[in-house]
Design an enzyme around this catalytic site. Structure first.
Site, short mmCIF file in Angstrom:
data_model
loop_
_atom_site.label_atom_id
_atom_site.label_comp_id
_atom_site.label_asym_id
_atom_site.label_seq_id
_atom_site.Cartn_x
_atom_site.Cartn_y
_atom_site.Cartn_z
N ASN A 169 -1.92 13.20 -3.36
CA ASN A 169 -3.17 13.67 -3.96
C ASN A 169 -3.52 15.22 -3.59
OD1 ASN A 169 -3.68 11.55 -6.10
ND2 ASN A 169 -4.95 10.61 -4.72
N ASP A 227 0.82 -1.24 0.02
CA ASP A 227 0.09 -0.02 -0.10
C ASP A 227 0.93 1.38 0.00
OD1 ASP A 227 -3.00 0.86 1.17
OD2 ASP A 227 -1.58 2.07 1.41
N HIS A 235 -4.49 14.86 -8.48
CA HIS A 235 -4.78 13.70 -8.64
C HIS A 235 -4.06 13.05 -9.92
CE1 HIS A 235 -7.83 10.43 -7.67
NE2 HIS A 235 -7.68 10.07 -9.11
N GLU A 264 -4.79 2.37 -4.16
CA GLU A 264 -3.20 2.28 -4.08
C GLU A 264 -2.63 1.01 -3.50
OE1 GLU A 264 -5.09 2.88 -1.57
OE2 GLU A 264 -3.88 3.59 -0.02
N1 LIG Z 1 -4.45 9.68 -8.21
C1 LIG Z 1 -5.21 8.56 -7.58
N2 LIG Z 1 -5.56 8.27 -6.19
C2 LIG Z 1 -6.18 7.18 -6.19
C3 LIG Z 1 -6.64 6.17 -6.92
N3 LIG Z 1 -7.14 5.10 -6.34
C4 LIG Z 1 -7.07 5.82 -5.10
N4 LIG Z 1 -6.60 6.86 -4.83
C5 LIG Z 1 -6.61 7.61 -3.57
O1 LIG Z 1 -5.71 6.93 -2.85
C6 LIG Z 1 -5.74 7.70 -1.16
C7 LIG Z 1 -5.77 6.47 -0.37
O2 LIG Z 1 -5.78 7.14 0.70
P1 LIG Z 1 -6.08 6.27 2.37
O3 LIG Z 1 -6.79 5.23 2.23
O4 LIG Z 1 -6.57 7.42 3.41
O5 LIG Z 1 -4.55 6.17 2.56
P2 LIG Z 1 -3.17 6.85 2.51
O6 LIG Z 1 -3.67 8.51 2.49
O7 LIG Z 1 -2.50 6.28 1.50
O8 LIG Z 1 -2.54 6.59 3.92
P3 LIG Z 1 -1.73 5.36 4.72
O9 LIG Z 1 -2.40 4.06 3.42
O10 LIG Z 1 -2.35 5.05 6.04
O11 LIG Z 1 -0.47 5.32 4.33
C8 LIG Z 1 -7.47 8.11 -1.51
O12 LIG Z 1 -7.20 9.77 -1.32
C9 LIG Z 1 -7.66 8.08 -2.99
O13 LIG Z 1 -8.66 8.75 -3.36
C10 LIG Z 1 -6.02 6.16 -8.40
O14 LIG Z 1 -6.43 5.79 -9.12
N5 LIG Z 1 -5.35 7.59 -8.54
#
Ligand SMILES: Nc1nc2c(ncn2[C@@H]2O[C@H](COP(=O)(O)OP(=O)(O)OP(=O)(O)O)[C@@H](O)[C@H]2O)c(=O)[nH]1
Length: 312
Positions: free
Chosen positions: A187, A179, A192, A230
């Site tokens: 983002n 992850d 994004h 992610e």
């Molecule tokens: N740009 C982009 N962002 C994505 C995509 N899929 C998911 N995300 C973003 O990934 C982010 C994941 O956030 P969280 O689950 O809060 O996790 P994190 O901020 O990585 O925090 P930790 O996992 O605790 O380190 C979210 O803001 C989603 O919008 C994608 O295909 N493209």
């Protein structure tokens, strides 16, 4: 076209061969059915022109064997036209039953022979285009649109198969759940679209790691997929616990060393990955259990500071 001409009569192969070469085709010759099957495999012709009565193996049997060879390759089809001195209705029926597509008397005028070959070449061409389109569609259906890695749907299918095989053989199995750290902040900070680029770049690194794993035989038929958002998952059939630990460490390091700027990712200043790994020395039970354990370890990796792997 490359045309395989099969006839036990040297006169026929020479005459037919010369006519075909004259009008721009490449000719491969076989003197009986058995050689025809061998040369078919070796030269992959676009068309087969084949006599029926021949020593060693007749044309009908050779056509059946050629079709059997093709059956192992999805969508493969090469037109087979029988050449014969006797165009009886019985021969015509047998020719089609044996997998042939048409039938030309050896005495047929030049124009008829050429017209039939042209028709067959047209069908073979369409079939090849269809096959290519189908393969592209299949590839797209198994790929994640953003990263080009395998998608979740494909991962589930392939993993089911790998897990079933590992259980049957009592083989070891490893799984890494990964992850991207603080990706929401990435983002928020860079936008994004930049987030998408970051995911693509990390996916490319993971793909390189898995290729290296397979090349070094640290696992058997390992692959990586986008699990969702992610998150990524790496399947490591038949890996040792030591290999799993090494792969997890290498993966975390490789992403960090990639140096994708991430101003809000703690003290590192670059994008990093947390990894939760699980290893079973003998695959057993439900796959869901394996994922639950890997997830729990991923959670620990996040709790213990991120940019690290936790295994168990
Ligand atoms: N740009 C982009 N962002 C994505 C995509 N899929 C998911 N995300 C973003 O990934 C982010 C994941 O956030 P969280 O689950 O809060 O996790 P994190 O901020 O990585 O925090 P930790 O996992 O605790 O380190 C979210 O803001 C989603 O919008 C994608 O295909 N493209």
């Amino acid at each position: 076209m490359r045309i395989l001409v099969v006839d036990d009569s040297r006169t026929i192969t020479t005459v037919f061969g010369a006519r075909l070469v004259e009008i721009g085709h490449e000719v491969v010759i076989a003197e009986n059915g058995q050689l025809a099957v061998e040369r078919f495999q070796a030269s992959a012709p676009d068309l087969v022109l084949m006599d029926i009565e021949m020593p060693v193996m007749n044309g009908f049997e050779a056509a059946k064997q050629i079709r059997a060879v093709e059956a192992t390759q999805e969508w493969a089809w090469t037109p087979i036209i029988f050449l014969t001195g006797s165009d009886t209705p019985e021969n015509l029926v047998m020719a089609i039953e044996a997998g042939g597509d048409d039938f030309i008397p050896k005495s047929a005028p030049e124009g008829v022979v050429q017209a039939k070959m042209k028709a067959m070449a047209r069908i073979a061409g369409l079939r090849a285009e269809l096959s290519l389109a189908n393969r592209k569609l299949e590839a797209q259906a198994s790929q994640d649109g953003l990263t080009g890695l395998f998608n979740r749907r494909y991962m589930d299918l392939r993993l089911d198969h790998q897990w079933g095989e590992a259980i049957r053989c009592g083989a070891p199995f490893g799984l890494l759940m990964m992850d991207v750290d603080n990706f929401k902040l990435f983002n928020d900070h860079y936008g994004h679209l930049a987030g998408d680029d970051c995911l693509r770049a990390i996916a490319a690194t993971l793909q390189k790691v898995v290729e290296e794993v397979n090349a070094r035989r640290l696992a058997h038929d390992a692959f990586v997929a986008r699990y969702g958002g992610e998150e990524f998952a790496m399947m490591l059939p038949r890996c040792t616990p030591e290999a799993l630990a090494e792969i997890a460490r290498v993966t975390v390091d490789a992403v960090c060393r990639q140096g994708i700027a991430h101003a809000r990712n703690a003290e590192w200043g670059v994008s990093t990955l947390s990894v939760g790994g699980v290893h079973m020395s003998r695959a057993e039970g439900a796959l869901a259990q394996l994922f639950r354990r890997a997830d729990a370890n991923l959670y620990r990796a996040k709790q213990n500071g991120r940019n690290r792997a936790e295994l168990g």
